[in-house]
Design a protein around this motif. Structure first.
Motif, PDB file in Angstrom:
ATOM      1  N   CYS A   1      35.833  28.434  21.214  1.00 50.33           N
ATOM      2  CA  CYS A   1      36.821  27.486  21.761  1.00 50.33           C
ATOM      3  C   CYS A   1      36.854  27.485  23.286  1.00 50.33           C
ATOM      4  O   CYS A   1      37.497  26.626  23.878  1.00 50.33           O
ATOM      5  CB  CYS A   1      38.208  27.801  21.208  1.00 50.33           C
ATOM      6  SG  CYS A   1      38.342  27.577  19.423  1.00 50.33           S
ATOM      7  N   GLY A   2      36.222  28.454  23.912  1.00 60.07           N
ATOM      8  CA  GLY A   2      36.225  28.526  25.366  1.00 60.07           C
ATOM      9  C   GLY A   2      35.827  29.909  25.839  1.00 60.07           C
ATOM     10  O   GLY A   2      35.481  30.788  25.040  1.00 60.07           O
ATOM     11  N   ASP A   3      35.828  30.136  27.211  1.00 58.45           N
ATOM     12  CA  ASP A   3      35.487  31.430  27.823  1.00 58.45           C
ATOM     13  C   ASP A   3      36.758  32.217  28.075  1.00 58.45           C
ATOM     14  O   ASP A   3      37.702  31.710  28.681  1.00 58.45           O
ATOM     15  CB  ASP A   3      34.736  31.215  29.142  1.00 58.45           C
ATOM     16  CG  ASP A   3      33.398  30.529  28.914  1.00 58.45           C
ATOM     17  OD1 ASP A   3      32.796  30.757  27.841  1.00 58.45           O
ATOM     18  OD2 ASP A   3      32.960  29.779  29.814  1.00 58.45           O
ATOM     19  N   PHE A   4      36.742  33.475  27.625  1.00 55.83           N
ATOM     20  CA  PHE A   4      37.885  34.355  27.818  1.00 55.83           C
ATOM     21  C   PHE A   4      37.430  35.601  28.579  1.00 55.83           C
ATOM     22  O   PHE A   4      36.430  36.212  28.203  1.00 55.83           O
ATOM     23  CB  PHE A   4      38.496  34.757  26.464  1.00 55.83           C
ATOM     24  CG  PHE A   4      38.870  33.583  25.615  1.00 55.83           C
ATOM     25  CD1 PHE A   4      40.013  32.850  25.904  1.00 55.83           C
ATOM     26  CD2 PHE A   4      38.080  33.206  24.530  1.00 55.83           C
ATOM     27  CE1 PHE A   4      40.357  31.766  25.122  1.00 55.83           C
ATOM     28  CE2 PHE A   4      38.429  32.116  23.756  1.00 55.83           C
ATOM     29  CZ  PHE A   4      39.571  31.379  24.052  1.00 55.83           C
ATOM     30  N   HIS A   5      38.178  35.991  29.688  1.00 55.26           N
ATOM     31  CA  HIS A   5      37.830  37.152  30.511  1.00 55.26           C
ATOM     32  C   HIS A   5      38.885  38.234  30.338  1.00 55.26           C
ATOM     33  O   HIS A   5      40.076  37.951  30.285  1.00 55.26           O
ATOM     34  CB  HIS A   5      37.745  36.763  31.995  1.00 55.26           C
ATOM     35  CG  HIS A   5      36.726  35.698  32.260  1.00 55.26           C
ATOM     36  ND1 HIS A   5      35.378  35.963  32.315  1.00 55.26           N
ATOM     37  CD2 HIS A   5      36.867  34.358  32.497  1.00 55.26           C
ATOM     38  CE1 HIS A   5      34.721  34.841  32.581  1.00 55.26           C
ATOM     39  NE2 HIS A   5      35.612  33.852  32.675  1.00 55.26           N
ATOM     40  N   LYS A   6      38.391  39.480  30.297  1.00 56.53           N
ATOM     41  CA  LYS A   6      39.278  40.618  30.110  1.00 56.53           C
ATOM     42  C   LYS A   6      39.319  41.484  31.374  1.00 56.53           C
ATOM     43  O   LYS A   6      38.381  41.518  32.165  1.00 56.53           O
ATOM     44  CB  LYS A   6      38.813  41.477  28.926  1.00 56.53           C
ATOM     45  CG  LYS A   6      38.891  40.771  27.589  1.00 56.53           C
ATOM     46  CD  LYS A   6      38.509  41.719  26.465  1.00 56.53           C
ATOM     47  CE  LYS A   6      38.619  41.025  25.099  1.00 56.53           C
ATOM     48  NZ  LYS A   6      38.281  41.950  24.001  1.00 56.53           N
ATOM     49  N   VAL A   7      40.452  42.193  31.533  1.00 61.56           N
ATOM     50  CA  VAL A   7      40.597  43.114  32.663  1.00 61.56           C
ATOM     51  C   VAL A   7      39.583  44.240  32.530  1.00 61.56           C
ATOM     52  O   VAL A   7      39.304  44.719  31.420  1.00 61.56           O
ATOM     53  CB  VAL A   7      42.026  43.689  32.702  1.00 61.56           C
ATOM     54  CG1 VAL A   7      42.170  44.712  33.814  1.00 61.56           C
ATOM     55  CG2 VAL A   7      43.037  42.575  32.877  1.00 61.56           C
ATOM     56  N   ALA A   8      39.011  44.691  33.687  1.00 67.68           N
ATOM     57  CA  ALA A   8      38.023  45.770  33.682  1.00 67.68           C
ATOM     58  C   ALA A   8      38.617  47.033  33.051  1.00 67.68           C
ATOM     59  O   ALA A   8      39.749  47.431  33.337  1.00 67.68           O
ATOM     60  CB  ALA A   8      37.567  46.058  35.107  1.00 67.68           C
ATOM     61  N   LYS A   9      37.838  47.648  32.180  1.00 65.48           N
ATOM     62  CA  LYS A   9      38.307  48.852  31.484  1.00 65.48           C
ATOM     63  C   LYS A   9      38.537  50.014  32.449  1.00 65.48           C
ATOM     64  O   LYS A   9      39.334  50.899  32.164  1.00 65.48           O
ATOM     65  CB  LYS A   9      37.284  49.252  30.420  1.00 65.48           C
ATOM     66  CG  LYS A   9      37.142  48.246  29.287  1.00 65.48           C
ATOM     67  CD  LYS A   9      36.119  48.729  28.267  1.00 65.48           C
ATOM     68  CE  LYS A   9      35.972  47.712  27.133  1.00 65.48           C
ATOM     69  NZ  LYS A   9      34.959  48.144  26.140  1.00 65.48           N
ATOM     70  N   SER A  10      37.824  49.999  33.601  1.00 70.26           N
ATOM     71  CA  SER A  10      37.968  51.109  34.560  1.00 70.26           C
ATOM     72  C   SER A  10      39.390  51.207  35.108  1.00 70.26           C
ATOM     73  O   SER A  10      39.847  52.294  35.460  1.00 70.26           O
ATOM     74  CB  SER A  10      36.981  50.947  35.715  1.00 70.26           C
ATOM     75  OG  SER A  10      37.207  49.702  36.385  1.00 70.26           O
ATOM     76  N   LEU A  11      40.100  50.078  35.196  1.00 70.47           N
ATOM     77  CA  LEU A  11      41.476  50.120  35.689  1.00 70.47           C
ATOM     78  C   LEU A  11      42.356  50.947  34.764  1.00 70.47           C
ATOM     79  O   LEU A  11      43.201  51.727  35.204  1.00 70.47           O
ATOM     80  CB  LEU A  11      42.042  48.712  35.822  1.00 70.47           C
ATOM     81  CG  LEU A  11      41.576  47.887  37.030  1.00 70.47           C
ATOM     82  CD1 LEU A  11      42.279  46.542  37.040  1.00 70.47           C
ATOM     83  CD2 LEU A  11      41.838  48.628  38.329  1.00 70.47           C
ATOM     84  N   THR A  12      42.156  50.782  33.452  1.00 70.18           N
ATOM     85  CA  THR A  12      42.933  51.557  32.490  1.00 70.18           C
ATOM     86  C   THR A  12      42.627  53.041  32.615  1.00 70.18           C
ATOM     87  O   THR A  12      43.522  53.890  32.538  1.00 70.18           O
ATOM     88  CB  THR A  12      42.637  51.077  31.062  1.00 70.18           C
ATOM     89  OG1 THR A  12      42.901  49.667  30.971  1.00 70.18           O
ATOM     90  CG2 THR A  12      43.492  51.819  30.056  1.00 70.18           C
TER      91      THR A  12
END
Length: 1003
Positions: A751-762
């Motif tokens: 349905c579209g492009d989805f971006h996730k927060v970088a895992k390194s921040l967690t």
């Protein structure tokens, strides 16, 4: 009037030691000489050639050629006398030569061997010139006459200063005629003045009756100032002007004296021990370190001044007063000379300061080098009540000095010139801050000034204290509008303009400060005579406003202030004013680095900072390496100042620990958060982690999220573009464009492009709660949802949409989107859609307002409370804003009576007043609209008597009907006057001032 010998004191003294005195006068050789000699009770004379060796015995004994007309007095002693101590005898003879005019040389022979030779030589004599930019002889200048008018000081050439050299040669061993002679020389300064007399006839008659001779028409007054400049051969006492400053040599002055120098030292009186000379020295002291020679009227014994006889008392007191005037003028002249020399030698002192700073710098570099290399070098020593009233009158200070001479005092005076190290005290930090190190050796000008000022450190005169009082009176009256001068670090200034050191204030560049070592050596002069106030906070504030502190001086200032507050009660209240006055510049290593494009040859721009702009410092919990706002101390400067200093309680009103909220407000506008530059990746990640941890520690997070609002729409969060977490594949996105790293979006694939927060921040400690609060999504965005809701028919009935949204998991960003998007229909309006804030919940009371639009809702179904609360949360209005109501009422009020809808206006007025009062919805904001004209009123025309209707504001009308007779506007009687007046703050009667003004207009 100038003859002496009225009472036979000299003859009596001569015959007390000699039975047959002989006087021989005439040239040697063939010229006739005359001899006078006493034999028994008769005086005999004889003429003839003088026997060899009689006319000039000293020339004969020393085998010198004699070409003078000498008169010799040969006094054979009646009894043999023991040989006196030649040092004590020399001191007596030196004192006898103090004011002699003709007698200039005394030689003492023992067994025809010269043992002591005292010679007084006049070096120079000149007129005492007036100081620059002033005149002693103007009406507003110096007073040169006694208070009785009996004596008037001469002008111009009648006022002179003479330099005299006294040379003393003394044989080291009296018993050995071949032993060497040791010599000491001292230079002294004299001031003399010709005084004209204007003695009243009655006083003159009384003086003649007592003294048996006429008083003089004019007379000479002399004062001996000091004897400070020693000859170059006397190394124990010599300081050469052209010699480089040497502290060790200065400290050793006076440690070893020759016998000859002991005689010359006695030539200058100590403070308060100056003597009165009436021909020769008397036992009466002046109270100053100044000798005085004047034709005062003595007692018969010539050891005291006659203050018993009324006529002589008036004569003597007036003459002493004129002598005090001469002392003041001589002091002014000498201090002016010292001031000019001080200016001439300014470069020499400057070079010494530069050399001293260079030594400090080298020592500091050496210590730092030893520290870095692990050496055990000793640490270098640390460098380096505002109740004074500066407005006390000058005259009051000077005449207070005269009173001080009268009543005496009890204090300890520094009798010898102290060297600088004696005054410094201990060398710990506190002592050094409150007593700044001042190790520059005394210059020649400072030594001259000390000797001169010590001469005027007064004591009560003895045995008769009236002498000191009369001298002090003349000294004070001479220049009543000017305080005596003092030598400061900036030159010679008036005492009222100088400042005395006080608990370290002098270290911060305050002008006209007296050096501590100079003050310590002449305390009475500075405090009682010159009236110098001590430094106070106002002086420091004025000085700081005119200068820019170096970083080292700023650090010293901040360490000094708490210590100063602890020992000087009451100064803490000046803290804020003091902070506002401080400007400073930091060292180059603390400044921002230059850009590579800047040319090295361009001059460095010095940044000047204001201490008042510094509001915060960081505590030990604050993460290192983060950018700081300009209102916070830089880490390097804070480290040099010290955490304990900044945390001192005396700085509680100056600054505080940097609140994380303030830092957050700063960092959200920093380039690392707004520009997304690659070199700032590390700072950006550190800042995000710090913000997240602080967010998680808060119980109430709403206010903090408002501070983060500026970056919610900025691309500052790193995201993974290909499922990895390497620096090469990390991009920056806005929070609203990202999803949590833990979000499962598999159902929306394709349905579209989805971006996730970088895992390194967690991994670094950024929480999901913080990310969600910032706008990171856990589910699909509302934009995506709206794009797929085209099958719903909600244009006429929004209930289905509200049901969906009420049950959906909405983020803060979703709610903001719903609040600002136009998607709700209005009642009776199908042409447009509206945002929730543009519509109102259905309410019959609001139908009177044409600007109110109601939400389209099926009234037959009613609105559940959950839907109602959700719509209000989205921004749907319940009551119109007060501004809209007042604008509507003012517009209606501005219409003519015929065009106005009175029913609507009345309903609006009732709606408004029902929501005013102590708990009313509009009570707090209504004060801003009291000038709006919306209240129906009546007013009587005072000329025609006609009552007219009008609209007035609550501040311009009243509800007492009696006000009509004065032409004031009164609330319409048909209204509920009391209710409306109480709610709209309408006064019952006009104020008295307005009533009086209206009454005057009517009259």
């Amino acid at each position: 009037e100038t003859k002496v010998g009225a009472f036979g004191v000299g003859a009596y003294t001569m015959f007390s030691i000699c039975e047959e005195p002989l006087v021989v006068s005439g040239k040697r050789g063939e010229e006739e000489a005359m001899a006078f000699f006493w034999k028994g009770d008769g005086l005999w004379t004889k003429t003839g050639k003088a026997p060899p060796g009689i006319v000039n015995i000293s020339a004969t004994l020393s085998n010198e050629k004699d070409e003078n007309n000498w008169t010799s007095f040969i006094l054979p002693s009646r009894d043999p006398y023991p040989l006196p101590d030649l040092v004590e005898f020399g001191q007596f003879l030196t004192a006898a030569l103090t004011f002699t005019q003709c007698l200039a040389n005394i030689k003492v022979y023992v067994n025809q061997t010269l043992q002591l030779d005292i010679n007084k030589t006049i070096l120079e004599s000149h007129t005492i010139a007036t100081p620059k930019a002033s005149s002693w002889w103007k009406n507003d200048g110096a007073l040169i006459s006694s208070s009785t008018g009996m004596f008037v000081l001469g002008k111009g050439s009648d006022l002179t200063q003479t330099s005299v050299q006294m040379t003393v040669s003394l044989r080291k061993d009296v018993s050995n005629p071949d032993s060497a002679m040791e010599t000491s020389t001292v230079r002294a300064r004299y001031a003399s003045a010709m005084v004209k007399t204007k003695i009243p006839p009655d006083v003159e008659k009384r003086i003649i009756r007592v003294t048996k001779k006429n008083p003089p028409k004019e007379l000479t007054v002399q004062i001996f100032l000091d004897a400070a400049n020693h000859d170059e051969d006397d190394e124990s006492l010599t300081i050469k002007r052209n010699t480089k400053f040497n502290l060790n040599k200065l400290a050793n002055i006076g440690t070893k004296q020759s016998m000859a120098s002991k005689i010359t030292d006695s030539f200058s009186p100590t403070p308060g021990s100056g003597r009165i000379f009436i021909g020769f020295r008397t036992s009466q002291t002046t109270g100053f370190g100044v000798h005085l020679a004047a034709p005062l009227m003595p007692t018969v014994e010539r050891e005291a001044i006659d203050f018993v006889d009324p006529a002589l008392r008036e004569f003597n007191s007036s003459l002493l007063e004129v002598a005090g005037i001469l002392m003041r003028l001589a002091l002014e002249h000498e201090m002016n000379r010292i001031g000019m020399l001080w200016e001439e030698n300014a470069e020499e002192r400057k070079q010494w300061e530069i050399s001293r700073e260079e030594e400090k710098r080298k020592q500091k570099e050496k210590d730092e080098s030893n520290t870095k290399s692990g050496g055990n070098a000793a640490a270098a020593s640390s460098g380096a009540k505002d109740t004074d009233n500066d407005n006390d009158s000058i005259a009051g200070s000077l005449f207070g000095f005269a009173s001080y001479m009268a009543r005496g005092f009890k204090s300890t005076v520094v009798e010898a010139i102290k060297t600088v190290p004696e005054i410094l005290g201990e060398d710990d930090e506190t002592t050094e801050l409150l007593n700044p190190r001042d190790d520059r050796p005394l210059s020649m000008e400072e030594r001259d000034a000390i000797v001169l000022m010590k001469a005027f450190c007064a004591r009560p005169s003895t045995p008769d204290d009236l002498v000191g009082q009369y001298l002090a009176k003349g000294f004070s009256r001479c220049l009543p509008s000017q305080t005596p001068p003092v030598l400061t670090m900036d030159g010679v200034v008036r005492g009222k303009d100088a400042r005395l050191c006080h608990h370290g204030l002098e270290a911060f560049g305050v002008p006209n400060v007296v050096r501590r070592v100079v003050h310590e050596n002449a305390k009475e002069y500075h405090s009682m005579v010159a009236g110098c106030p001590r430094l106070n906070i106002n002086d420091l504030i004025m000085s700081l406003r005119e200068q820019v502190l170096e970083e080292a001086m700023l650090i010293r200032f901040l360490k000094w202030w708490p210590k100063f507050c602890r020992i000087d009660n009451g100064v803490e209240r000046f803290g804020i004013r003091l902070k506002e006055a401080v400007r400073y510049q930091t060292n180059s290593e603390n400044a921002s680095p230059k850009k590579q494009t800047e040319k090295e040859e361009e001059p460095e721009v010095v940044q000047v900072n204001r201490l008042e702009s510094i509001l915060y410092y960081t505590d030990r919990k604050f993460p290192d390496g983060l950018p700081l706002p300009e209102t916070t101390f830089s880490p390097s400067l804070q480290k040099r100042i010290g955490q304990r200093t900044l945390e001192n309680n005396f700085y509680r009103d100056w600054w505080s620990v940097l609140p994380f909220e303030i830092w957050t407000s700063f960092i959200v506008y920093h380039s690392c958060m707004t520009k997304g530059l690659y070199p700032e990746n590390t700072i950006r990640r550190m800042s995000i982690v710090a913000i997240s941890k602080h967010f998680d520690s808060l119980e109430r997070k709403g206010r903090y999220l408002e501070l983060l609002a500026p970056i919610k729409d900025s691309p500052f969060l790193p995201c993974d573009t290909d499922g990895t977490d390497s620096n090469t594949t990390t991009a920056l996105k806005c929070p609203s464009e990202l999803y949590l790293a833990s979000s499962d979006l598999s159902a929306f694939e394709g349905c579209g492009d989805f971006h996730k927060v970088a895992k390194s921040l967690t991994k670094e400690g950024v929480s999901e709660e913080f990310l969600l609060a910032m706008g990171v999504r856990k589910t699909i965005s509302m934009d995506f949802l709206f794009g797929h809701l085209d099958t719903l028919k909600w244009n006429e009935n929004p209930k289905p949409l509200i049901n969906y949204l009420l049950n959906a998991d909405l983020s803060r960003q979703d709610l903001l989107k719903l609040r600002s998007t136009c998607y709700l229909p209005a009642e009776n309006d199908r042409s447009s859609l509206y945002a929730p804030s543009d519509l109102y919940l259905k309410n019959d009371e609001l139908k009177i307002f044409p600007f109110v639009k109601f939400l389209q809702w099926n009234s037959s179904e009613g609105m559940p409370s959950a839907h109602r609360e959700f719509l209000i949360k989205l921004g749907l209005r319940v009551d119109p804003p007060l501004s809209s109501i007042m604008t509507f009422m003012e517009r209606e009020s501005s219409k003519t009576a015929e065009a106005r809808d009175h029913e609507t206006h009345g309903a609006a007025l009732r709606y408004l007043t029902s929501r005013l009062g102590p708990s009313g919805l509009y009570e707090s904001d209504f004060k801003h609209y009291r000038h709006f004209k919306f209240l129906p009123c009546i007013r009587q025309d005072l000329e025609t008597g006609e009552v007219v209707s009008e609209m007035q504001s609550p501040s311009a009308c009243y509800y007492n009907p009696s006000c009509l007779v004065m032409g004031f506007s009164v609330l319409d009687p048909t209204l509920d006057q009391i209710q409306i007046a109480n709610r709209t703050k309408c006064e019952k009667d006009p104020p008295t001032q307005i009533l009086l003004k209206r009454l005057m207009q009517l009259v």
